[in-house]
Scaffold this active site. Structure first.
Site, PDB file in Angstrom:
ATOM      1  CE  LYS A 112      -3.666  -2.671   0.789  1.00 38.16           C
ATOM      2  NZ  LYS A 112      -4.950  -2.896   0.032  1.00 38.16           N
TER       3      LYS A 112
HETATM    4  C1  PLP Z   1      -0.875  -7.810   2.352  1.00 38.13           C
HETATM    5  C2  PLP Z   1      -1.965  -7.548   1.194  1.00 38.13           C
HETATM    6  N1  PLP Z   1      -2.072  -8.614   0.321  1.00 38.13           N
HETATM    7  C3  PLP Z   1      -2.862  -8.258  -0.576  1.00 38.13           C
HETATM    8  C4  PLP Z   1      -4.405  -7.392  -0.524  1.00 38.13           C
HETATM    9  C5  PLP Z   1      -5.001  -7.507  -1.433  1.00 38.13           C
HETATM   10  O1  PLP Z   1      -5.281  -6.481  -2.260  1.00 38.13           O
HETATM   11  P1  PLP Z   1      -6.340  -5.728  -3.128  1.00 38.13           P
HETATM   12  O2  PLP Z   1      -7.148  -5.322  -2.041  1.00 38.13           O
HETATM   13  O3  PLP Z   1      -5.777  -4.679  -3.881  1.00 38.13           O
HETATM   14  O4  PLP Z   1      -6.885  -6.785  -3.929  1.00 38.13           O
HETATM   15  C6  PLP Z   1      -4.235  -6.398   0.645  1.00 38.13           C
HETATM   16  C7  PLP Z   1      -5.097  -5.582   0.983  1.00 38.13           C
HETATM   17  O5  PLP Z   1      -5.720  -5.171   0.131  1.00 38.13           O
HETATM   18  C8  PLP Z   1      -3.009  -6.607   1.547  1.00 38.13           C
HETATM   19  O6  PLP Z   1      -2.945  -5.773   2.476  1.00 38.13           O
HETATM   20  N1  LIG Z   2      -6.431  -5.175   2.282  1.00 37.96           N
HETATM   21  C1  LIG Z   2      -6.778  -3.561   2.475  1.00 37.96           C
HETATM   22  C2  LIG Z   2      -8.434  -3.466   2.409  1.00 37.96           C
HETATM   23  C3  LIG Z   2      -8.553  -3.081   0.904  1.00 37.96           C
HETATM   24  O1  LIG Z   2      -8.332  -1.891   1.091  1.00 37.96           O
HETATM   25  P1  LIG Z   2      -8.156  -0.973  -0.390  1.00 37.96           P
HETATM   26  O2  LIG Z   2      -7.809   0.388   0.069  1.00 37.96           O
HETATM   27  O3  LIG Z   2      -7.112  -1.703  -1.293  1.00 37.96           O
HETATM   28  O4  LIG Z   2      -9.316  -0.902  -1.028  1.00 37.96           O
HETATM   29  C4  LIG Z   2      -6.206  -3.152   3.835  1.00 37.96           C
HETATM   30  O5  LIG Z   2      -5.280  -4.042   4.261  1.00 37.96           O
HETATM   31  O6  LIG Z   2      -6.729  -2.386   4.611  1.00 37.96           O
END
Ligand code: PLP
Ligand SMILES: N[C@@H](CCOP(=O)(O)O)C(=O)O
Length: 466
Positions: A112
């Site tokens: 993120k």
């Molecule tokens: C460590 C981790 N892997 C995978 C995901 C999944 O990603 P996305 O929600 O963009 O599909 C998330 C949260 O979104 C995450 O925090």
């Molecule tokens: N996996 C995310 C939740 C999804 O959030 P997004 O911001 O990717 O839409 C988290 O860890 O908070």
């Protein structure tokens, strides 16, 4: 570049306004009016570029009219200068066919940071000199929250209200949010709630005319287009290192809200040769069911050792359906309203066939997740986190030809999920030195019932009205 809503009725916006807006006023999600595309020569010219230079090349078409190339470069240099690895997102080879793309070298140890470090700077730039006070409301299953808080703590003009499901994030994830004691950061633990409940409340606040009329609401979740834009970059960065445009590369993506893998879809639309996008879910498998049998129906969220993927309504799937379905916003609005009413939706054969041209999917259970962690540890000397393990497990059983390189996105540092890693490998990964004192820091958060009234009352008492 202008941005349109997936539901066809919200005003079109430029990059500045789409970044500050979050959810569209018709309940849809914004995306670009058309996809920019790169020629083979332009992609070949990315070979050898640094991460920052790749980021500028890939994102420039999306910000044209709002930022100059020099301004974008300045922001990227600052954002990625905070990463602890010189390559920003290093590629690590596991065997003849498999690689990990380590996306977790940012300040909060998850992918993120790649988008949110940039988003924090974009907010600062767009609000600088204006009297606008933005109220960010966000939902997190653990990682978005800490990355957004790190990016926005102490910034003028922004208040952050971050909702997480109480008891359903790891201790490290919770503390990374709740130990940031800044006056503009407000952590809310929702009682008896899942991430889906948190996300539904965020959307309800945007869609409530009285509430959203009172505050300048903004989003940091992947409903915000700028989040996805920054994630497109690493697909290009990895693929050109493995032979693109002359060789197609596959990606395995641990998936929850479908944001990360949708960024891969955009990279493909922009001309990057992608052999397959493998959507890897844990037992919260709405996306695997949707892509394999067309069943997009909301199940009950089951808590797992990969909590960030414990999601059963995947916001960004709406963007895919919009694009695959010929961008008919009114038809999609009807389909999405149906889903919101019944919590179930059957994909049309045309939607499934179009999706299956690029996407594959798999559902990885606890045993297979642990096996993948052990294989990476014993056979490749790599310690991986449970989310990455789900991607890697899906990658290894995807059955792609031996000549196709497969990159698994390593989305979190293993130390964020020490218990699960220790159970699988017998070794507990240490927290990196920069957060080594995390468990000694003071925590601050509010615990609230997961109701619209409780949460909006809490926010209204603290946020700055328009
Ligand atoms: C460590 C981790 N892997 C995978 C995901 C999944 O990603 P996305 O929600 O963009 O599909 C998330 C949260 O979104 C995450 O925090
Ligand atoms: N996996 C995310 C939740 C999804 O959030 P997004 O911001 O990717 O839409 C988290 O860890 O908070």
């Amino acid at each position: 570049m202008r941005y349109i809503s997936t539901r066809g009725s919200a005003p079109t916006l430029d990059f500045r306004d789409v970044t500050l807006a979050g959810l569209a006023s018709d309940g849809g999600l914004y995306l670009p009016e058309s996809w920019p595309s790169f020629s083979r020569e332009q992609i070949a010219a990315m070979q050898g570029l640094s991460y920052v230079d790749t980021a500028v090349a890939v994102m420039l078409p999306f910000v044209t009219g709002t930022l100059t190339e020099a301004e974008l470069r300045g922001l990227c240099t600052q954002a990625y200068g905070r990463f602890a690895h010189a390559a920003v997102v290093p590629l690590v080879q596991l065997d003849q066919q498999h690689w990990l793309l380590e996306l977790f070298h940012g300040p909060t140890l998850a992918f993120k940071d790649v988008a949110l470090q940039l988003l924090g700077l974009l907010f600062e730039r767009f609000l600088n000199g204006s009297s606008q006070q933005v109220t960010v409301i966000g939902a997190t299953s653990g990682d978005t929250g800490s990355a957004a808080i790190d990016a926005l703590a102490g910034r003028a003009g922004v208040d952050v209200f971050m909702l997480h499901p109480k008891g359903r994030v790891s201790d490290v994830q919770r503390r990374q949010m709740t130990t940031v004691i800044a006056p503009n950061i407000h952590n809310i633990a929702l009682e008896d709630a899942s991430f889906d409940d948190c996300q539904a409340l965020v959307k309800a606040m945007f869609n409530d005319a009285a509430f959203s009329g009172s505050f300048a609401l903004s989003a940091v979740n992947s409903i915000n287009w700028a989040r996805l834009m920054a994630q497109i970059v690493y697909y290009f960065y990895a693929a050109v290192r493995l032979g693109a445009p002359d060789r197609a590369v596959a990606f395995a993506v641990p998936t929850g809200n479908f944001g990360d893998v949708f960024a891969g879809y955009v990279a493909a639309k922009m001309g990057l040769p992608i052999a397959k996008l493998i959507v890897a879910t844990n037992v919260n498998d709405i996306l695997h069911r949707a892509l394999s049998v067309g069943d997009y129906s909301q199940g009950t969220v089951v808590p797992t050792p990969s909590p960030s993927m414990d999601i059963q309504v995947s916001s960004n799937f709406e963007r895919l359906l919009f694009d695959l379905g010929g961008r008919d916003g009114h038809a999609l609005a009807a389909q999405m309203h149906g889903f919101e009413g019944t919590k179930a939706m059957q994909l049309t054969n045309a939607q499934r066939a179009a999706a299956n041209a690029l996407f594959g999917s798999d559902r990885i259970d606890l045993d297979d997740m642990a096996l993948a962690m052990r294989w990476a540890f014993d056979s490749c000397g790599q310690t991986i986190d449970p989310h990455t393990a789900i991607g890697l497990s899906a990658a290894r059983r995807a059955g792609l030809g031996a000549d196709v390189p497969v990159v698994t996105l390593a989305t979190a540092h293993p130390a964020k999920f020490g218990d699960a890693v220790e159970r699988a490998t017998g070794q507990r990964p240490a927290l990196p030195a920069r957060i080594g004192d995390l468990f000694a820091r003071e925590e601050r958060y509010a615990s609230l019932p997961g109701t619209f009234d409780a949460v909006t009352a809490y926010i209204a008492a603290r946020a700055v009205a328009r």
